[in-house]
Scaffold this motif. Sequence first.
Motif, mmCIF file in Angstrom:
data_model
loop_
_atom_site.group_PDB
_atom_site.id
_atom_site.type_symbol
_atom_site.label_atom_id
_atom_site.label_comp_id
_atom_site.label_asym_id
_atom_site.label_seq_id
_atom_site.Cartn_x
_atom_site.Cartn_y
_atom_site.Cartn_z
ATOM 1 N N THR A 219 0.383 1.540 -10.787
ATOM 2 C CA THR A 219 0.652 0.324 -10.017
ATOM 3 C C THR A 219 0.660 0.661 -8.521
ATOM 4 O OG1 THR A 219 2.076 -0.491 -11.808
ATOM 5 C CG2 THR A 219 2.402 -1.501 -9.646
ATOM 6 N N VAL A 221 2.092 -0.035 -5.000
ATOM 7 C CA VAL A 221 3.317 -0.646 -4.461
ATOM 8 C C VAL A 221 3.198 -0.775 -2.946
ATOM 9 C CG1 VAL A 221 5.834 -0.452 -4.309
ATOM 10 C CG2 VAL A 221 4.632 0.519 -6.278
ATOM 11 N N TYR A 256 13.412 -5.539 -2.988
ATOM 12 C CA TYR A 256 12.693 -4.298 -2.642
ATOM 13 C C TYR A 256 13.403 -3.109 -3.276
ATOM 14 C CZ TYR A 256 10.751 -7.315 0.953
ATOM 15 O OH TYR A 256 10.133 -8.352 1.598
ATOM 16 N N HIS A 265 8.621 -0.153 -10.109
ATOM 17 C CA HIS A 265 7.519 -1.110 -9.962
ATOM 18 C C HIS A 265 6.460 -0.960 -11.054
ATOM 19 C CE1 HIS A 265 8.629 -2.858 -6.070
ATOM 20 N NE2 HIS A 265 9.087 -1.661 -5.756
ATOM 21 N N LYS A 271 7.912 -5.398 -13.392
ATOM 22 C CA LYS A 271 6.918 -5.822 -12.404
ATOM 23 C C LYS A 271 6.489 -7.272 -12.589
ATOM 24 C CE LYS A 271 2.619 -4.239 -12.844
ATOM 25 N NZ LYS A 271 1.565 -3.222 -12.770
ATOM 26 N N GLY A 278 8.148 -4.982 -2.977
ATOM 27 C CA GLY A 278 7.622 -3.681 -2.558
ATOM 28 C C GLY A 278 8.709 -2.643 -2.389
ATOM 29 N N HIS A 279 8.353 -1.578 -1.689
ATOM 30 C CA HIS A 279 9.292 -0.476 -1.491
ATOM 31 C C HIS A 279 9.627 -0.363 -0.008
ATOM 32 C CE1 HIS A 279 11.349 3.241 -2.513
ATOM 33 N NE2 HIS A 279 10.860 3.733 -1.390
ATOM 34 N N THR A 356 -0.322 0.885 0.566
ATOM 35 C CA THR A 356 0.386 0.912 -0.710
ATOM 36 C C THR A 356 0.441 2.361 -1.206
ATOM 37 O OG1 THR A 356 -1.667 0.593 -1.913
ATOM 38 C CG2 THR A 356 -0.401 -1.390 -1.411
#
Length: 535
Positions: A219, A221, A256, A265, A271, A278-279, A356
């Motif tokens: 994935t 992120v 987050y 995630h 998810k 996001g992170h 990402t």
Amino acid sequence: MFCRQCEQTANPCTKLGVCGKQPDTAYLQDLLTYALQGLATYAKEELKEGKLDSKVNRFTVEALFSTLTNVNFDSEAIKNFIYEAVNLREELKGKGIKVQETEACNFKPADSLEELVKQGEDANRKLFHSYQNEDIQSLKEITLYSLRGIAAYADHAAILGKEDNSVYAFIYDALDSMQRNGDLNFWLNMVLKAGETNLRAMELLDAANTGRYGHPVPTAVPLGYKKGKAIVVSGHDLRDLEILLKQTEGKGIYVYTHGEMLPCHAYPELKKYKHFYGHYGTAWQNQQKEFAQFPGAILMTTNCIIRPLDSYKDRIFTTGVVGWPGVKHIKDKDFTPVIEKALELPGFPEDKESKTVMVGFARNAVLGVADKVIELVKAGKIRHFFLVGGCDGAKPGRSYYTEFVEKAPQDTVILTLACGKFRFFDKELGSIDGIPRLLDVGQCNDAYSAIQIALALSKAFNVGVNELPLSLILSWFEQKAVAILTTLLYLGIKNIRLGPSLPAFVSPNVLKVLVDNFNIKPIKTVDEDLKEILG
Ligand code: SF4
Ligand code: SF3
């Protein structure tokens, strides 16, 4: 105080922990450990008889978890754990179980916090200054710190309904044994048994996480953010995150991850939430700067919390076994105060697009492409695998791990896990015939997944794990890492490179045993180590 359980110790920490732990709290944690020893003597026998109430098991792992580095700094919370340990012990005693009593079996906690701290000073002496000899002391400490790590894994797994009495049986046995004499061999075996038990605890956690949330899938992120209200979640607990995601649905808040929550995630059942965006930020030691800049509410689910700055003290919350004096603690998993705080705060004023990072290369995803990986190794396109994993921390020597990943040749693949990855998680390392060169296996809690990958490769190549083109370059900080190390020893894994420094609680003779039997090496320079490994 005397504490040397983590990597950043002042060897030992005496006046105030480098982590910020006050001497009083440290003494109370020692007293809690002592109280748990007394409880364990009864629980061990009761469990053998198959009569132990599961509340004792759950309590014991939570209490042990609270003494792990950067988890609970709140003396009041530790005091309550002490009283509860003694209450449970008395309950068991009342059932008439026959045990060989120790001093801890009859320990009576004082009424005031002040007096408890004094009792804690005594417990500290018993734990750390009653050396039969320094080697046995060293092995007892390795066992105790492993127990704390095992307890953390067992707690996470139990929260999701996965438990195994063999884990609790070992915890009680080890806590009970610490109060008795045992020779060097006895304690060496105990350390390996800790490794075996930790493997089981991690297996339970893996089954718990993948059973409930599905196998992680690769994935991307986002490291940016969305315009709007925001909550950031740190620590390691997937269930807390899931509960928060449910409670924030439709409220106009983006959630987050921070630190070790990043790999969340990748789980299909997490998810799927549209507002799980996001992170934010990097590893735990940078939280003061990162949280101060975050325009929303903050939730700490487990380690690693450090002293909250005034600039965000009123918008950070703890839950589970985490505690900081004066910080609001959410006991019942009703995160309304966190949500209300997030709604009060400004949130992000606009979208920020940014790069990402890829997560989700746990065992299922990696083994799904095992054939291709094996083909690439056989064709000489992948020369070597490095597992560069473990904890992060503030020491400058940790730049070794960044440099290692930067200098690892193009025909090598880096597997990583735990928060040490933040030193290089956003680097573009490219790919080898479609296989990314940087594969994030997950949290420190996912070490089981990395072990399964190694075991599967060794089967595929028909060689032992030590013969694989794989090297472990580990960084340690807290006690989950100690538990993982004992598991690697139990599995007979050799040639581990360990840094940034060796544990202060490993005596010279114990180190010699580790070097002679397992060829553990302290990290040197990146150039020297790469040359030694790759020839
Ligand atoms: Fe020192 Fe680590 Fe103990 Fe904190 S946990 S007091 S930093 S050894
Ligand atoms: Fe990190 Fe604290 Fe060890 Fe989970 S969050 S790895 S240090």
